[in-house]
Motif scaffolding. Structure first.
Motif, PDB file in Angstrom:
ATOM      1  N   ILE A   6     -45.627 -22.041 -87.022  1.00 42.04           N
ATOM      2  CA  ILE A   6     -46.505 -22.845 -86.475  1.00 42.04           C
ATOM      3  C   ILE A   6     -47.430 -22.013 -85.351  1.00 42.04           C
ATOM      4  CG2 ILE A   6     -47.123 -25.091 -85.399  1.00 42.04           C
ATOM      5  CD1 ILE A   6     -44.605 -25.930 -86.651  1.00 42.04           C
ATOM      6  N   LYS A   7     -48.781 -22.056 -85.478  1.00 36.23           N
ATOM      7  CA  LYS A   7     -49.596 -21.029 -84.815  1.00 36.23           C
ATOM      8  C   LYS A   7     -50.451 -21.848 -83.475  1.00 36.23           C
ATOM      9  CE  LYS A   7     -50.457 -17.894 -88.519  1.00 36.23           C
ATOM     10  NZ  LYS A   7     -49.322 -18.015 -89.229  1.00 36.23           N
ATOM     11  N   SER A   8     -50.338 -23.055 -83.466  1.00 39.44           N
ATOM     12  CA  SER A   8     -51.204 -23.936 -82.450  1.00 39.44           C
ATOM     13  C   SER A   8     -50.495 -25.164 -82.115  1.00 39.44           C
ATOM     14  CB  SER A   8     -52.496 -24.091 -82.656  1.00 39.44           C
ATOM     15  OG  SER A   8     -52.763 -24.905 -83.815  1.00 39.44           O
ATOM     16  N   ASN A  10     -52.117 -27.850 -81.949  1.00 40.84           N
ATOM     17  CA  ASN A  10     -52.683 -28.663 -82.789  1.00 40.84           C
ATOM     18  C   ASN A  10     -52.100 -28.697 -84.300  1.00 40.84           C
ATOM     19  OD1 ASN A  10     -54.924 -29.713 -81.208  1.00 40.84           O
ATOM     20  ND2 ASN A  10     -56.129 -28.032 -81.694  1.00 40.84           N
ATOM     21  N   GLN A  11     -51.697 -27.570 -84.437  1.00 41.12           N
ATOM     22  CA  GLN A  11     -51.073 -27.737 -85.981  1.00 41.12           C
ATOM     23  C   GLN A  11     -49.711 -28.292 -85.958  1.00 41.12           C
ATOM     24  OE1 GLN A  11     -49.849 -23.616 -87.425  1.00 41.12           O
ATOM     25  NE2 GLN A  11     -49.720 -24.370 -89.620  1.00 41.12           N
ATOM     26  N   ARG A  14     -50.425 -32.199 -86.049  1.00 45.01           N
ATOM     27  CA  ARG A  14     -50.666 -32.555 -87.372  1.00 45.01           C
ATOM     28  C   ARG A  14     -49.602 -32.789 -88.159  1.00 45.01           C
ATOM     29  NH1 ARG A  14     -54.855 -28.838 -86.670  1.00 45.01           N
ATOM     30  NH2 ARG A  14     -53.886 -27.351 -88.041  1.00 45.01           N
ATOM     31  N   GLN A  20     -51.435 -33.858 -79.625  1.00 49.24           N
ATOM     32  CA  GLN A  20     -51.416 -32.672 -79.046  1.00 49.24           C
ATOM     33  C   GLN A  20     -51.379 -32.695 -77.544  1.00 49.24           C
ATOM     34  OE1 GLN A  20     -54.227 -31.107 -76.799  1.00 49.24           O
ATOM     35  NE2 GLN A  20     -52.974 -29.162 -76.464  1.00 49.24           N
TER      36      GLN A  20
END
Length: 124
Positions: A6-8, A10-11, A14, A20
């Motif tokens: 998971i890169k962020s 925000n991701q 979701r 966030q």
């Protein structure tokens, strides 16, 4: 997040349904913020781990694979490659994990041989 690809924030928001802003407060360890257990449960589910692992680095169960949900609390993950391998192997049956370790061992031993190029993995 890194261990699960998971890169962020925000991701993760979701995927988990956790705002966030809450994720940010958790990651920055804001002393004034204590997430609700339901928030931690949603994050643990999204990250394929447990609440005790998230809060204290303690794994209280072993998944069906026999491997802990996350690396041991005292483990250091040198980079994203190691984290990705751990995550992938966590999903494999024991016989497949043995084969992966055998291949990695062969590669590592080949790199240690006298005269072996130091960046053999990058050569074609």
């Amino acid at each position: 997040m890194l261990w699960r690809g998971i890169k962020s924030q925000n991701q993760l928001a979701r995927i988990s349904g956790v705002p966030q802003s809450s994720i940010h407060r958790i990651l920055t360890r804001s002393d004034a913020y204590s997430p609700a257990r339901s928030t931690l449960q949603r994050l643990a589910q999204a990250l394929d781990t447990t609440v005790p692992w998230l809060t204290d680095g303690v794994d209280t169960h072993l998944p069906a694979t026999g491997m802990p949900a996350g690396p041991p609390a005292d483990a250091t993950v040198p980079d994203g490659y190691a984290a990705e391998l751990y995550s992938l192997m966590n999903k494999m049956p024991a016989d497949a994990r043995k084969k992966v370790v055998a291949v990695v061992r062969l590669i590592a031993n080949g790199l240690e041989q006298p005269g072996a190029p130091k960046n053999a993995a990058h050569q074609h």
